[in-house]
Design an enzyme around this catalytic site. Structure first.
Site, PDB file in Angstrom:
ATOM      1  N   GLN A 180       0.840  -1.199   0.000  1.00  0.00           N
ATOM      2  CA  GLN A 180       0.000   0.000   0.000  1.00  0.00           C
ATOM      3  C   GLN A 180       0.873   1.247   0.000  1.00  0.00           C
ATOM      4  O   GLN A 180       0.381   2.344  -0.217  1.00  0.00           O
ATOM      5  CB  GLN A 180      -0.879   0.040   1.256  1.00  0.00           C
ATOM      6  CG  GLN A 180      -1.935  -1.034   1.324  1.00  0.00           C
ATOM      7  CD  GLN A 180      -2.635  -1.057   2.677  1.00  0.00           C
ATOM      8  OE1 GLN A 180      -2.578  -2.060   3.380  1.00  0.00           O
ATOM      9  NE2 GLN A 180      -3.310   0.028   3.061  1.00  0.00           N
ATOM     10  N   PHE A 201      -6.023  -3.860   3.362  1.00  0.00           N
ATOM     11  CA  PHE A 201      -6.756  -3.635   4.615  1.00  0.00           C
ATOM     12  C   PHE A 201      -5.884  -3.048   5.716  1.00  0.00           C
ATOM     13  O   PHE A 201      -6.224  -3.146   6.890  1.00  0.00           O
ATOM     14  CB  PHE A 201      -7.420  -4.932   5.099  1.00  0.00           C
ATOM     15  CG  PHE A 201      -8.252  -5.616   4.049  1.00  0.00           C
ATOM     16  CD1 PHE A 201      -9.381  -5.005   3.547  1.00  0.00           C
ATOM     17  CD2 PHE A 201      -7.891  -6.867   3.549  1.00  0.00           C
ATOM     18  CE1 PHE A 201     -10.152  -5.627   2.561  1.00  0.00           C
ATOM     19  CE2 PHE A 201      -8.653  -7.487   2.560  1.00  0.00           C
ATOM     20  CZ  PHE A 201      -9.789  -6.866   2.069  1.00  0.00           C
ATOM     21  N   GLU A 233       0.384  -1.508   4.731  1.00  0.00           N
ATOM     22  CA  GLU A 233       0.728  -0.088   4.853  1.00  0.00           C
ATOM     23  C   GLU A 233       2.205   0.041   5.224  1.00  0.00           C
ATOM     24  O   GLU A 233       2.930   0.829   4.644  1.00  0.00           O
ATOM     25  CB  GLU A 233      -0.160   0.597   5.897  1.00  0.00           C
ATOM     26  CG  GLU A 233       0.140   2.088   6.000  1.00  0.00           C
ATOM     27  CD  GLU A 233      -0.776   2.864   6.947  1.00  0.00           C
ATOM     28  OE1 GLU A 233      -1.924   2.460   7.174  1.00  0.00           O
ATOM     29  OE2 GLU A 233      -0.322   3.903   7.456  1.00  0.00           O
ATOM     30  N   ARG A 286      -5.400   7.254  17.151  1.00  0.00           N
ATOM     31  CA  ARG A 286      -6.733   7.217  16.535  1.00  0.00           C
ATOM     32  C   ARG A 286      -7.752   6.601  17.495  1.00  0.00           C
ATOM     33  O   ARG A 286      -8.916   6.976  17.492  1.00  0.00           O
ATOM     34  CB  ARG A 286      -6.709   6.479  15.185  1.00  0.00           C
ATOM     35  CG  ARG A 286      -7.967   6.666  14.376  1.00  0.00           C
ATOM     36  CD  ARG A 286      -7.853   6.113  12.963  1.00  0.00           C
ATOM     37  NE  ARG A 286      -7.284   7.042  12.014  1.00  0.00           N
ATOM     38  CZ  ARG A 286      -7.973   7.998  11.371  1.00  0.00           C
ATOM     39  NH1 ARG A 286      -9.265   8.135  11.578  1.00  0.00           N
ATOM     40  NH2 ARG A 286      -7.374   8.799  10.525  1.00  0.00           N
ATOM     41  N   ARG A 297      -7.845  -1.585   8.732  1.00  0.00           N
ATOM     42  CA  ARG A 297      -9.104  -0.860   8.472  1.00  0.00           C
ATOM     43  C   ARG A 297      -9.761  -0.339   9.764  1.00  0.00           C
ATOM     44  O   ARG A 297     -10.291  -1.112  10.550  1.00  0.00           O
ATOM     45  CB  ARG A 297     -10.054  -1.793   7.732  1.00  0.00           C
ATOM     46  CG  ARG A 297     -11.112  -1.102   6.922  1.00  0.00           C
ATOM     47  CD  ARG A 297     -11.865  -2.116   6.111  1.00  0.00           C
ATOM     48  NE  ARG A 297     -12.723  -1.503   5.102  1.00  0.00           N
ATOM     49  CZ  ARG A 297     -13.370  -2.188   4.175  1.00  0.00           C
ATOM     50  NH1 ARG A 297     -13.264  -3.496   4.117  1.00  0.00           N
ATOM     51  NH2 ARG A 297     -14.121  -1.577   3.297  1.00  0.00           N
ATOM     52  N   PHE A 307      -7.974   1.380  12.035  1.00  0.00           N
ATOM     53  CA  PHE A 307      -6.716   1.899  12.592  1.00  0.00           C
ATOM     54  C   PHE A 307      -6.864   2.323  14.056  1.00  0.00           C
ATOM     55  O   PHE A 307      -6.522   3.436  14.426  1.00  0.00           O
ATOM     56  CB  PHE A 307      -6.278   3.095  11.727  1.00  0.00           C
ATOM     57  CG  PHE A 307      -4.802   3.388  11.722  1.00  0.00           C
ATOM     58  CD1 PHE A 307      -3.915   2.601  11.025  1.00  0.00           C
ATOM     59  CD2 PHE A 307      -4.307   4.501  12.395  1.00  0.00           C
ATOM     60  CE1 PHE A 307      -2.551   2.912  11.002  1.00  0.00           C
ATOM     61  CE2 PHE A 307      -2.944   4.812  12.372  1.00  0.00           C
ATOM     62  CZ  PHE A 307      -2.064   4.013  11.665  1.00  0.00           C
ATOM     63  N   THR A 323      -3.855  11.048  10.911  1.00  0.00           N
ATOM     64  CA  THR A 323      -3.728  11.875  12.115  1.00  0.00           C
ATOM     65  C   THR A 323      -2.380  12.581  12.148  1.00  0.00           C
ATOM     66  O   THR A 323      -2.227  13.600  12.797  1.00  0.00           O
ATOM     67  CB  THR A 323      -3.907  11.028  13.392  1.00  0.00           C
ATOM     68  OG1 THR A 323      -2.955   9.972  13.376  1.00  0.00           O
ATOM     69  CG2 THR A 323      -5.315  10.453  13.463  1.00  0.00           C
ATOM     70  N   ALA A 368      -5.947   5.259   5.451  1.00  0.00           N
ATOM     71  CA  ALA A 368      -6.702   6.290   6.164  1.00  0.00           C
ATOM     72  C   ALA A 368      -7.950   6.730   5.391  1.00  0.00           C
ATOM     73  O   ALA A 368      -8.442   7.837   5.596  1.00  0.00           O
ATOM     74  CB  ALA A 368      -5.816   7.490   6.495  1.00  0.00           C
ATOM     75  N   GLU A 371     -12.920   3.034   5.385  1.00  0.00           N
ATOM     76  CA  GLU A 371     -12.910   2.461   6.728  1.00  0.00           C
ATOM     77  C   GLU A 371     -14.225   2.557   7.499  1.00  0.00           C
ATOM     78  O   GLU A 371     -14.570   1.627   8.236  1.00  0.00           O
ATOM     79  CB  GLU A 371     -11.783   3.104   7.550  1.00  0.00           C
ATOM     80  CG  GLU A 371     -10.416   2.760   7.010  1.00  0.00           C
ATOM     81  CD  GLU A 371      -9.315   3.555   7.688  1.00  0.00           C
ATOM     82  OE1 GLU A 371      -9.238   4.781   7.454  1.00  0.00           O
ATOM     83  OE2 GLU A 371      -8.566   2.967   8.462  1.00  0.00           O
TER      84      GLU A 371
HETATM   85  N1  LUZ Z   1      -2.447   5.256   8.677  1.00  0.00           N
HETATM   86  C1  LUZ Z   1      -1.710   6.222   9.214  1.00  0.00           C
HETATM   87  C2  LUZ Z   1      -3.772   5.204   8.819  1.00  0.00           C
HETATM   88  O1  LUZ Z   1      -0.496   6.214   9.076  1.00  0.00           O
HETATM   89  N2  LUZ Z   1      -2.322   7.208   9.899  1.00  0.00           N
HETATM   90  C3  LUZ Z   1      -3.644   7.243  10.091  1.00  0.00           C
HETATM   91  O2  LUZ Z   1      -4.155   8.154  10.724  1.00  0.00           O
HETATM   92  C4  LUZ Z   1      -4.407   6.194   9.540  1.00  0.00           C
HETATM   93  N3  LUZ Z   1      -5.724   6.152   9.716  1.00  0.00           N
HETATM   94  C5  LUZ Z   1      -6.407   5.148   9.214  1.00  0.00           C
HETATM   95  C6  LUZ Z   1      -5.756   4.163   8.501  1.00  0.00           C
HETATM   96  N4  LUZ Z   1      -4.459   4.199   8.309  1.00  0.00           N
HETATM   97 MO1  MOS Z   2      -5.234   1.506   6.468  1.00  0.00          MO
HETATM   98  S1  MOS Z   2      -5.752   0.726   8.258  1.00  0.00           S
HETATM   99  O1  MOS Z   2      -6.139   2.719   6.013  1.00  0.00           O
HETATM  100  O2  MOS Z   2      -3.842   1.012   5.786  1.00  0.00           O
END
Ligand code: LUZ
Ligand code: MOS
Length: 733
Positions: free
Chosen positions: A167, A198, A202, A280, A312, A314, A410, A479, A683
C-alpha cells in the site's frame, strides 16, 4: 534467471541466539546463498515510526516468526527444504503475551497518551448513574487474498527495481534504501494493483521487499519472495487486541456527563504503526456522541507477538467498542434500551470532540433519525419482542450502531499527494498517481476524475502503474483518504493542462474570457457561443503550438493541524457519519446465530461511484462483523498462534453474512475537502460491525436476563452458549 527467497524464522517467542548452524542448508544443491544480518550493507532496521525493528534478528528473538536468516535458492521448494536444515540454538527468555502484564512491568513501545477535556472528577459528582467495567476486543488477521511478497530485479547502474505488493511504495523505497545503505533514487518501486491490503501492507510490505532487494544487491540476480499463507499468518502483524477499562456517568435524563477510559493496546514486539493507531483510538473514544467531560489514557504495550499494525479503522474500532460497551452497560443497569441512551447523546452541529475540533455539517442525528424512521425500528422492536415471547429456544436481538469517523491521516504531514498527467499528441491521456488499487476501486475513481475534467470518456484514459519514479514521496494508500488526496492532485494536474488549452482556444477563437471555453463530450465548446473543436483537433493544435501537454499536480489538505503534545487541534478534514441497524437470531440450544438483516443509512456526500462505494460498505460491514463475532486469534502463553490457519481462524463466508443488507444513501452536500464533494468510504463501514456484538448480547439477554457476560469480543458461538446459560464468560479466554 530468477532466484527464490525464503525466511528462516524464530520458533520461540523470546530468547537469546547462541548459535546458528547453516552448514547442512548451505550444502543442499540449488541453494545459492544464506543471508544473515551481517550481510546487510546499510542499517538492519525496518521500523517506520520508531527505529526498533531489525529486518533480521541479531542477538535476540522477540516473537515467533521473527526473521533470522534469508535462504536464496534456485526454486522456492529448495529454499523451503533448506530452511528445515538450519539449526538455531536459542536460550528461551520470559514470554509476555498480555498487554496489561507488559504494562505492569513497564514494557511500553512509545510514550503513553493522555487526553482530556473538561473535568470528569467534578462531573461524576453530578451523575445519577456511574458504571465502571472492562472491555476487550481481539485482534484480526487481514487475510488479504494475495499474501505479502516482492520481486526485485537489477536495474542497471547498481540500482534495483522492485515490484511489491504494498500500500506504500514510498515506504518500501525508503526502507530498502536504508537497509541497502543507498539513496532513494537507486530504488524504483512499481505497483500495478494488489490483491487486498486492509492496512496489512501499509508498513508491513517493506521487510519482504528489503529481503529480495538485499539478495539482488548481493547476487546481482532477480529474486522473488511470495509468502505462503501459513508464513504470512505466522509472521505478520494484525489488528491490535485491546484491553480497556471504562467509567461512564449519566444524569437522570441519560445525558452522558463524563467518560473515562484506559486502553491497553497489545502492540507486539516492535512499534510499527502502533503509536499512530493508539492516537486514533483516543480520537475515536467517544464515537458519535457528545461527551462534555472526557479523560482517557492509552498505552502501547510491548509483548512477544508479531508487531501489530494498521487494519481498516486503525484503532478507531477498538476505541468505539469500549464506548458502546460502556453505554450498553449503563443501559442494562438503568433498565432502559441502549438506543435510548445512544440517541440522547448523539453529536450535534458545532459540538467539540475530545481533540478540540468541532463538528461541521454534522450528520449524526440525520443518519440516526432516517435509519429509525425509514427502517421502522420501533415496529421491528415490537415484532422482535413478540417473536421472543413465543419462541423459547430462539431469540432475536437488535442493535443500532452509529459511526463517526475522522478523515485524514492523524499525522498531518502525511496528508498530501501528487499526480502526473500526459496528454499525448493523438489526444489520448495517461495518468499516474500515488494511489494503490487494492480492490477498493480507487483506479476507477482516478479514471473518472480525469475523464470528467477533460470531458472525455473513461476509455480515453489510461491509468499507469503506481511508480516511485513518476510520482514520488507518496503517502501510503490508507486512512480512507486515497481517492481524496490523489484525486485532488490529479484534478490539479488536469486543470493546469486545461487552462493552457483554454487560453489557446480563446486566442484562436478571438474570445476574451478563456473560462467560457469548456470541455465535454470529447469537444471544446464556447459557452453560450458557436465555436467548437474536437478534443483531438485541439490537442493537435496545442502540440503544433508547442504547448506543454503534461502536468504534475499536487495537493495538501488545507486547514488541518494538531498539537502533538496536547493532542488539541483540527486533525481531520471532515467526518463521515452513518447508522446501522443489525438484527440477529440466536439458537439458544446450540449457541449458533445468524444475522437476519443489516440496514444502513450512510453519508456518502455526493458519491463519485455508487457501485464502488456500495462494495466498500458491504465489504467493510462484513469484515467488521467477522472481527466482532467469528475471528478469534488465539496465542498461548508461549506466544504460539493456535489459530494459524484458515480452518481454525474463521472468516466470514456466504453462510455467515447477513441475509439482507440494505444501504440508503444519505444525500449530503459533501465536503469541499473530499474529491468532487464525495466522502471517504474505505474504513467507516467496518465499524457498523460493532453492532453485531450488541445485537447478539441483546438476544442473549432476552433468553437470560441475568447473563454475566463480560464485554469480550469476538462473540463466538462458544461465548454465546456460555452467556445463555449464565456461565460467567471470563475476559480473555
Ligand atoms: N495510517 C496512518 C492510517 O499512518 N495514519 C492514520 O491516521 C491512519 N488512519 C487510518 C488508517 N491508516
Ligand atoms: Mo489503512 S488501516 O487505512 O492502511
Amino acid at each position: 534467471g530468477t532466484l527464490f527467497a525464503k525466511v528462516y524464522a524464530a520458533k520461540v517467542a523470546h530468547g537469546i541466539i547462541n548459535n546458528i548452524d547453516i552448514t547442512k542448508a548451505e550444502n543442499l544443491p540449488g541453494v545459492i546463498r544464506i543471508i544473515g544480518h551481517k550481510d546487510i550493507p546499510g542499517q538492519n532496521q525496518v521500523g517506520g515510526i520508531i527505529a526498533d525493528e531489525p529486518l533480521l534478528a541479531e542477538k535476540e528473538v522477540d516473537f515467533i516468526g521473527m526473521p533470522i536468516m534469508i535462504v536464496v535458492a534456485e526454486s522456492d521448494v529448495i529454499a523451503h527444504h533448506a530452511c528445515q536444515l538450519i539449526e538455531v540454538d536459542i536460550t528461551p527468555k520470559k514470554v509476555i503475551v498480555d498487554p496489561v502484564e507488559a504494562y505492569e512491568v513497564g514494557h511500553l513501545l512509545s510514550d503513553p497518551i493522555h487526553c482530556k477535556k473538561g473535568d470528569t472528577t467534578a462531573a461524576f459528582t453530578n451523575c445519577k448513574y456511574i458504571l465502571e467495567g472492562e472491555a476487550e476486543s481481539g485482534g484480526q488477521e487481514h487475510v488479504y487474498l494475495e499474501t505479502q511478497g516482492a520481486y526485485a530485479i537489477p536495474n542497471g547502474d547498481r540500482s534495483i527495481k522492485i515490484f511489491s505488493s504494498t500500500q506504500g511504495p514510498t515506504a518500501v523505497q525508503r526502507t530498502v534504501a536504508k537497509v541497502l545503505g543507498c539513496t532513494m533514487n537507486q530504488i524504483e518501486v512499481d505497483v500495478n494493483r494488489i490483491g487486498g491490503g486492509f492496512g496489512g501492507k501499509e508498513d508491513q510490505a517493506s521487510p519482504w521487499a528489503a529481503m529480495v532487494a538485499l539478495a539482488t544487491h548481493l547476487l546481482d540476480r532477480p529474486v522473488k519472495y511470495i509468502l505462503e499463507r501459513g508464513e504470512d499468518l505466522q509472521m505478520t502483524g494484525k489488528r491490535h487486541p485491546y484491553k480497556s477499562r471504562y467509567k461512564i456517568g449519566l444524569d437522570a435524563e441519560y445525558n452522558i456527563l463524563a467518560f473515562e477510559a484506559q486502553y491497553f493496546q497489545n502492540g507486539g514486539a516492535a512499534a510499527d504503526l502502533s503509536p499512530a493507531v493508539l492516537q486514533r483510538t483516543v480520537f475515536h473514544s467517544t464515537n458519535s456522541y457528545f461527551v462534555p467531560n472526557v479523560n482517557v489514557s492509552a498505552y502501547s504495550c510491548r509483548t512477544n507477538l508479531p508487531p501489530n499494525t494498521a487494519f481498516r479503522g486503525f484503532g478507531g474500532p477498538q476505541g468505539m467498542f469500549v464506548m458502546e460497551a460502556a453505554i450498553h452497560h449503563a443501559a442494562r443497569s438503568i433498565g432502559v434500551p441502549t438506543h435510548v441512551i445512544q440517541e440522547k447523546n448523539l453529536l450535534t452541529e458545532g459540538a467539540a470532540f475530545l481533540y478540540g475540533q468541532k463538528t461541521e455539517d454534522c450528520e449524526a442525528q440525520n443518519c440516526w433519525q432516517q435509519a429509525r424512521l425509514n427502517y421502522e425500528v420501533d415496529k421491528q422492536l415490537v415484532s422482535i419482542e413478540k417473536y421472543n415471547e413465543v419462541h423459547p429456544n430462539h431469540k432475536k436481538g437488535l442493535a443500532l450502531m452509529p459511526v463517526c469517523f475522522g478523515i485524514s491521516f492523524t499525522n498531518t504531514m502525511m496528508n498530501n499527494a501528487r499526480a502526473l498527467v500526459h496528454v499525448y499528441s493523438d489526444g489520448s491521456v495517461g495518468i499516474s498517481t500515488g494511489a494503490i488499487e487494492m480492490g477498493q476501486g480507487v483506479s476507477s475513481k482516478m479514471i473518472q476524475v480525469a475523464a470528467g475534467a477533460f470531458g472525455l470518456s473513461n476509455v480515453d484514459i489510461k491509468l499507469e502503474t503506481t511508480n516511485t519514479t513518476r510520482v514520488a514521496n507518496t503517502s501510503p494508500s490508507a486512512a480512507s483518504a486515497t481517492a481524496d488526496l490523489n484525486g485532488k492532485a490529479l484534478l490539479d494536474a488536469c486543470e493546469q493542462i486545461l487552462s493552457r488549452l483554454k487560453i489557446m482556444l480563446a486566442k484562436t477563437w478571438n474570445i476574451n474570457d478563456a473560462d467560457t471555453v469548456i470541455f465535454h463530450n470529447g469537444q471544446a465548446t464556447e459557452l453560450g457561443g458557436t465555436k467548437k473543436m474536437d478534443w483531438k483537433e485541439a490537442i493537435e493544435l496545442a502540440f503544433q503550438q508547442r504547448i506543454n501537454l503534461s502536468a504534475k499536480g499536487h495537493y495538501a489538505t488545507p486547514r488541518i493541524h494538531i498539537d502533538r503534545t496536547t493532542l488539541q487541534g483540527h486533525p481531520f478534514a471532515y467526518h463521515v457519519y452513518g447508522t446501522a441497524i443489525l438484527t440477529c437470531t440466536v439458537d439458544c440450544i446450540r449457541g449458533n446465530y445468524e444475522f437476519d438483516a443489516v440496514e444502513i443509512v450512510h453519508d456518502f456526500g455526493t458519491s463519485l461511484n455508487p457501485a464502488v462505494d456500495l462494495g466498500q460498505i458491504e465489504g467493510g460491514l462484513v469484515q467488521g462483523i467477522g472481527w466482532m463475532t467469528l475471528e478469534e486469534l488465539i496465542y498461548n502463553k508461549k506466544g504460539e498462534l493456535k489459530s494459524g490457519n484458515l480452518a481454525n481462524y474463521k472468516i466470514p463466508d456466504i453462510y455467515s453474512v447477513p441475509k439482507t443488507v440494505q444501504v440508503q444513501y444519505l444525500e449530503t452536500i459533501g465536503s469541499d475537502l473530499a474529491i468532487l464533494k464525495s466522502k471517504a468510504v474505505g474504513e467507516p463501514p467496518l465499524m457498523y460491525g460493532i453492532g453485531a456484538y450488541f445485537a447478539l448480547y441483546n438476544a442473549i439477554m432476552s433468553f437470560n436476563p441475568e447473563t454475566k457476560m463480560a464485554y469480550s469480543a469476538p462473540m463466538t458461538a462458544e461465548k454465546v452458549l456460555m452467556g445463555l446459560y449464565g456461565v460467567s464468560v471470563p475476559l480473555s479466554v
